[in-house]
Design a protein around this motif. Sequence first.
Motif, PDB file in Angstrom:
ATOM      1  N   ILE A  85      51.782  45.631  45.585  1.00 49.81           N
ATOM      2  CA  ILE A  85      51.690  44.256  45.685  1.00 49.81           C
ATOM      3  C   ILE A  85      50.712  43.895  44.398  1.00 49.81           C
ATOM      4  CG2 ILE A  85      50.848  42.375  46.777  1.00 49.81           C
ATOM      5  CD1 ILE A  85      52.034  43.854  49.445  1.00 49.81           C
ATOM      6  N   VAL A  86      51.132  43.252  43.464  1.00 48.20           N
ATOM      7  CA  VAL A  86      50.300  42.549  42.507  1.00 48.20           C
ATOM      8  C   VAL A  86      50.063  41.280  42.898  1.00 48.20           C
ATOM      9  CG1 VAL A  86      50.058  42.030  40.141  1.00 48.20           C
ATOM     10  CG2 VAL A  86      51.269  44.373  40.746  1.00 48.20           C
ATOM     11  N   PHE A  87      48.893  40.903  43.060  1.00 48.21           N
ATOM     12  CA  PHE A  87      48.668  39.397  43.655  1.00 48.21           C
ATOM     13  C   PHE A  87      48.565  38.469  42.300  1.00 48.21           C
ATOM     14  CE2 PHE A  87      46.978  41.047  47.787  1.00 48.21           C
ATOM     15  CZ  PHE A  87      47.835  39.910  48.410  1.00 48.21           C
ATOM     16  N   LEU A  88      49.106  37.496  42.018  1.00 47.41           N
ATOM     17  CA  LEU A  88      48.804  36.637  40.998  1.00 47.41           C
ATOM     18  C   LEU A  88      48.715  35.158  41.668  1.00 47.41           C
ATOM     19  CD1 LEU A  88      49.508  36.019  38.104  1.00 47.41           C
ATOM     20  CD2 LEU A  88      51.842  35.468  38.290  1.00 47.41           C
ATOM     21  N   SER A  89      47.458  34.707  41.345  1.00 46.26           N
ATOM     22  CA  SER A  89      46.932  33.387  42.228  1.00 46.26           C
ATOM     23  C   SER A  89      45.910  32.588  41.344  1.00 46.26           C
ATOM     24  CB  SER A  89      46.246  34.084  43.316  1.00 46.26           C
ATOM     25  OG  SER A  89      45.624  32.859  43.898  1.00 46.26           O
ATOM     26  N   ALA A  90      45.829  31.438  41.725  1.00 47.06           N
ATOM     27  CA  ALA A  90      45.022  30.259  41.061  1.00 47.06           C
ATOM     28  C   ALA A  90      43.539  30.729  41.663  1.00 47.06           C
ATOM     29  CB  ALA A  90      45.603  29.246  41.195  1.00 47.06           C
ATOM     30  N   LYS A  91      43.384  31.522  42.826  1.00 46.88           N
ATOM     31  CA  LYS A  91      42.360  31.683  43.308  1.00 46.88           C
ATOM     32  C   LYS A  91      41.352  32.641  42.705  1.00 46.88           C
ATOM     33  CE  LYS A  91      42.342  31.857  47.759  1.00 46.88           C
ATOM     34  NZ  LYS A  91      41.672  30.530  48.557  1.00 46.88           N
ATOM     35  N   THR A  92      40.507  32.333  42.269  1.00 49.25           N
ATOM     36  CA  THR A  92      39.757  33.050  41.056  1.00 49.25           C
ATOM     37  C   THR A  92      38.444  33.599  41.501  1.00 49.25           C
ATOM     38  OG1 THR A  92      38.572  31.078  39.989  1.00 49.25           O
ATOM     39  CG2 THR A  92      40.777  31.635  38.990  1.00 49.25           C
ATOM     40  N   GLU A  93      37.909  33.296  42.799  1.00 49.30           N
ATOM     41  CA  GLU A  93      36.707  33.718  43.194  1.00 49.30           C
ATOM     42  C   GLU A  93      36.457  35.227  43.657  1.00 49.30           C
ATOM     43  OE1 GLU A  93      33.795  31.819  43.363  1.00 49.30           O
ATOM     44  OE2 GLU A  93      35.010  30.268  42.559  1.00 49.30           O
ATOM     45  N   GLU A  94      35.416  35.755  43.412  1.00 50.00           N
ATOM     46  CA  GLU A  94      35.338  37.254  43.599  1.00 50.00           C
ATOM     47  C   GLU A  94      35.906  37.481  44.995  1.00 50.00           C
ATOM     48  OE1 GLU A  94      31.394  39.942  44.036  1.00 50.00           O
ATOM     49  OE2 GLU A  94      32.080  39.710  41.830  1.00 50.00           O
ATOM     50  N   GLU A  95      35.520  36.810  45.852  1.00 49.84           N
ATOM     51  CA  GLU A  95      35.678  37.101  47.152  1.00 49.84           C
ATOM     52  C   GLU A  95      37.191  37.191  47.591  1.00 49.84           C
ATOM     53  OE1 GLU A  95      33.529  32.925  47.377  1.00 49.84           O
ATOM     54  OE2 GLU A  95      33.327  34.951  46.524  1.00 49.84           O
ATOM     55  N   ASP A  96      37.810  36.036  46.794  1.00 52.23           N
ATOM     56  CA  ASP A  96      39.453  36.164  46.926  1.00 52.23           C
ATOM     57  C   ASP A  96      39.901  37.359  46.377  1.00 52.23           C
ATOM     58  OD1 ASP A  96      39.418  33.381  47.790  1.00 52.23           O
ATOM     59  OD2 ASP A  96      38.970  32.548  45.765  1.00 52.23           O
ATOM     60  N   GLN A  97      39.499  37.883  45.327  1.00 52.10           N
ATOM     61  CA  GLN A  97      40.202  39.097  44.767  1.00 52.10           C
ATOM     62  C   GLN A  97      39.683  40.358  45.771  1.00 52.10           C
ATOM     63  OE1 GLN A  97      39.287  39.550  40.548  1.00 52.10           O
ATOM     64  NE2 GLN A  97      38.816  37.526  40.466  1.00 52.10           N
ATOM     65  N   ILE A  98      38.434  40.295  46.219  1.00 47.61           N
ATOM     66  CA  ILE A  98      38.104  41.372  47.301  1.00 47.61           C
ATOM     67  C   ILE A  98      39.007  41.269  48.403  1.00 47.61           C
ATOM     68  CG2 ILE A  98      36.395  42.247  48.775  1.00 47.61           C
ATOM     69  CD1 ILE A  98      34.476  41.402  46.591  1.00 47.61           C
ATOM     70  N   LEU A 103      43.152  44.058  51.739  1.00 51.72           N
ATOM     71  CA  LEU A 103      44.400  44.079  52.437  1.00 51.72           C
ATOM     72  C   LEU A 103      45.463  44.806  52.206  1.00 51.72           C
ATOM     73  CD1 LEU A 103      44.660  40.030  53.213  1.00 51.72           C
ATOM     74  CD2 LEU A 103      44.177  41.575  55.034  1.00 51.72           C
ATOM     75  N   GLY A 104      45.547  45.435  50.954  1.00 48.80           N
ATOM     76  CA  GLY A 104      46.305  46.437  50.394  1.00 48.80           C
ATOM     77  C   GLY A 104      46.889  46.132  49.195  1.00 48.80           C
ATOM     78  N   GLY A 105      46.406  44.971  48.498  1.00 54.11           N
ATOM     79  CA  GLY A 105      46.995  44.853  47.101  1.00 54.11           C
ATOM     80  C   GLY A 105      46.755  45.815  46.152  1.00 54.11           C
ATOM     81  N   ASP A 106      47.514  46.084  45.173  1.00 54.36           N
ATOM     82  CA  ASP A 106      47.328  47.195  44.272  1.00 54.36           C
ATOM     83  C   ASP A 106      46.613  46.703  43.122  1.00 54.36           C
ATOM     84  OD1 ASP A 106      48.939  49.773  45.274  1.00 54.36           O
ATOM     85  OD2 ASP A 106      49.900  48.129  45.773  1.00 54.36           O
ATOM     86  N   ASP A 107      46.702  45.253  42.962  1.00 51.21           N
ATOM     87  CA  ASP A 107      46.182  44.482  41.540  1.00 51.21           C
ATOM     88  C   ASP A 107      46.119  43.082  41.856  1.00 51.21           C
ATOM     89  OD1 ASP A 107      45.188  44.265  39.244  1.00 51.21           O
ATOM     90  OD2 ASP A 107      47.107  45.284  37.817  1.00 51.21           O
ATOM     91  N   TYR A 108      45.146  42.469  41.095  1.00 51.43           N
ATOM     92  CA  TYR A 108      44.764  41.063  41.592  1.00 51.43           C
ATOM     93  C   TYR A 108      44.801  40.465  40.042  1.00 51.43           C
ATOM     94  CZ  TYR A 108      43.018  37.041  43.969  1.00 51.43           C
ATOM     95  OH  TYR A 108      42.955  35.660  44.489  1.00 51.43           O
TER      96      TYR A 108
END
Length: 237
Positions: A85-98, A103-108
């Motif tokens: 799973i590659v997350f592609l999101s407008a959520k840019t905060e570090e805690e969002d990426q973490i 949760l199991g994402g392979d990339d963000y």
Amino acid sequence: MPITADPSDIDVLVVDDEKDVVEVVGHFLEEEGYTVHTAFDGEEALETASGKIDLIVLDIMLPGVDGYEVCRELRDRVETEEIPIVFLSAKTEEEDQIEGLMLGGDDYLTKPVSPQVLVAHVKAVLRRSGVEESSILEVDGLKIYEDEYRAELNEEDLGLTLTEFELLRYLVRHPRKAFTRQQLLETIWKDAMMVTERTVDAHIKNLREKLGDFAKHIQTVRGVGYRFVQEEESAEA
């Protein structure tokens, strides 16, 4: 999953509630040869995801079931727990990426991101997951390392710019097909508003200079544009 060198055997699910994003991402993945599936909300993503999907590009801010919950549920299913799973999101905060990675994402990746960068990350995740081998195009001493965005001729690096690389790769991947300058503009330069057809000619000229004798494979099609031919042909079309 078996290792494959054929992109057409790879199924990618693109999930985003913005239709334009799905279309653009899907287009560039299809250009790489992948089979693209789409979903526009979390519930549709959960319904579409299955063991046949090899990778998911997943937005977080989805209506109803958000991307975090989609990822969580997919990881809880036996048939989907190993899908990259590659997350592609407008959520840019570090805690969002973490959170996404925990949760199991392979990339963000955060929006906006260029399609080329997204494709490169998708390829890297597929390789790490054992789904796809590194892709190399080879023609008569020319090697195009698609995942590394570089090319060699007779084992010497050509030092191509990104645009020159994209132009050469596109022509090589479609041998004998003649492309108009406008088609090349729309494909290689995408949304560049101030780029003219003369820009294509200038980049072809620079590319031919770097290719030396190999430049004979890039032919001018009079009244049309350019094409790549694998075999030697003495006269231009």
